[in-house]
Design a protein around this motif. Structure first.
Motif, PDB file in Angstrom:
ATOM      1  N   SER A 140     -45.866 -36.650 -29.290  1.00  0.00           N
ATOM      2  CA  SER A 140     -45.894 -37.711 -29.970  1.00  0.00           C
ATOM      3  C   SER A 140     -44.461 -38.273 -29.786  1.00  0.00           C
ATOM      4  O   SER A 140     -43.394 -37.458 -29.696  1.00  0.00           O
ATOM      5  CB  SER A 140     -45.911 -37.471 -31.413  1.00  0.00           C
ATOM      6  OG  SER A 140     -45.611 -38.711 -32.197  1.00  0.00           O
ATOM      7  N   TYR A 141     -44.240 -39.561 -29.589  1.00  0.00           N
ATOM      8  CA  TYR A 141     -42.954 -40.167 -29.351  1.00  0.00           C
ATOM      9  C   TYR A 141     -41.992 -40.225 -30.785  1.00  0.00           C
ATOM     10  O   TYR A 141     -40.935 -40.255 -30.724  1.00  0.00           O
ATOM     11  CB  TYR A 141     -43.102 -41.635 -28.853  1.00  0.00           C
ATOM     12  CG  TYR A 141     -43.733 -41.827 -27.466  1.00  0.00           C
ATOM     13  CD1 TYR A 141     -42.622 -41.251 -26.665  1.00  0.00           C
ATOM     14  CD2 TYR A 141     -44.546 -42.321 -27.194  1.00  0.00           C
ATOM     15  CE1 TYR A 141     -43.031 -41.380 -25.030  1.00  0.00           C
ATOM     16  CE2 TYR A 141     -45.247 -42.574 -26.057  1.00  0.00           C
ATOM     17  CZ  TYR A 141     -44.278 -42.073 -24.776  1.00  0.00           C
ATOM     18  OH  TYR A 141     -44.785 -42.172 -23.495  1.00  0.00           O
ATOM     19  N   ASP A 142     -42.879 -39.994 -31.929  1.00  0.00           N
ATOM     20  CA  ASP A 142     -42.220 -39.917 -33.037  1.00  0.00           C
ATOM     21  C   ASP A 142     -41.850 -38.570 -33.416  1.00  0.00           C
ATOM     22  O   ASP A 142     -41.346 -38.201 -34.725  1.00  0.00           O
ATOM     23  CB  ASP A 142     -42.803 -40.862 -34.262  1.00  0.00           C
ATOM     24  CG  ASP A 142     -44.040 -39.941 -34.404  1.00  0.00           C
ATOM     25  OD1 ASP A 142     -44.414 -39.086 -33.874  1.00  0.00           O
ATOM     26  OD2 ASP A 142     -44.462 -40.511 -35.582  1.00  0.00           O
ATOM     27  N   ASP A 177     -39.587 -34.835 -32.643  1.00  0.00           N
ATOM     28  CA  ASP A 177     -38.432 -34.037 -31.731  1.00  0.00           C
ATOM     29  C   ASP A 177     -38.572 -32.823 -31.722  1.00  0.00           C
ATOM     30  O   ASP A 177     -37.885 -31.815 -31.191  1.00  0.00           O
ATOM     31  CB  ASP A 177     -36.866 -34.450 -31.833  1.00  0.00           C
ATOM     32  CG  ASP A 177     -36.502 -33.970 -33.243  1.00  0.00           C
ATOM     33  OD1 ASP A 177     -37.428 -33.663 -34.057  1.00  0.00           O
ATOM     34  OD2 ASP A 177     -35.390 -34.158 -33.728  1.00  0.00           O
TER      35      ASP A 177
END
Length: 181
Positions: free
Chosen positions: A151-153, A155
């Motif tokens: 997912s890009y959101d 870390d």
């Protein structure tokens, strides 16, 4: 002066959840994030007599063990899991030069799967790193691998969740139980 507590004694130490090592064939122990210790259920069988039901133990069934691995780049856990499933007998459908799909006659077997995984050992250690409890999974094989969602959101670290099936577990305690004060 109050009563003596267990932590006051030099030879008494509680087991800690974070003090463990998982020995798993070809998997570096430092990528193991968590492992569930073996558990079992004693199955039952009923016996009816008149209008009463009596229950008797009917055998032990061992529950699957779940493991979470971090998936680093330099010691690629995803690649290791794919190697293990391939060594278990799984083969990809391949396309020959004529463009036709062909499949190997080999299939996954329990013996090949157990051999590819090795003999998993969950070792709980004390503060000095000495083994306290050792759980050994007999005839273990990987029944599922769940690759984490990307997912890009987020870390967070990429992980793999493994489920191991096995016939039974053996337990060895390296501690000496002293019941006398």
């Amino acid at each position: 002066m109050g009563s003596k507590q267990f932590w006051d004694s030099q030879d008494m130490e509680p087991k800690r959840d974070y003090k463990f090592v998982l020995h798993l064939n070809s998997v570096a122990s430092w990528i193991v994030k968590s492992v569930k210790r073996p558990s079992y259920t004693v199955k039952e069988t009923p016996h009816k007599y008149l209008h009463h039901t009596f229950y008797y133990p009917a055998g032990v069934e061992w529950d699957p063990v779940e493991i979470t691995l971090v998936d680093p780049i330099s010691h690629n856990a995803a690649e290791l899991m794919m190697d293990i499933v391939n060594q278990s007998g799984y083969t990809w459908a391949v396309t020959n030069p004529a463009g036709q799909s062909s499949e190997s006659a080999a299939t996954i077997s329990k013996s090949a799967s157990a051999r590819a995984l090795g003999i998993p050992e969950i070792v709980q250690v004390n503060s000095q790193g000495d083994p306290v409890d050792i759980w050994t999974l007999q005839n273990a094989w990987i029944s599922s691998v769940d690759f984490s969602e990307l997912s890009y959101d987020s870390d967070s670290l990429s992980e793999l969740r493994l489920t191991l099936r096995y016939d039974y577990a053996t337990f060895e305690s390296k501690t000496v139980v002293n019941i006398l004060p």
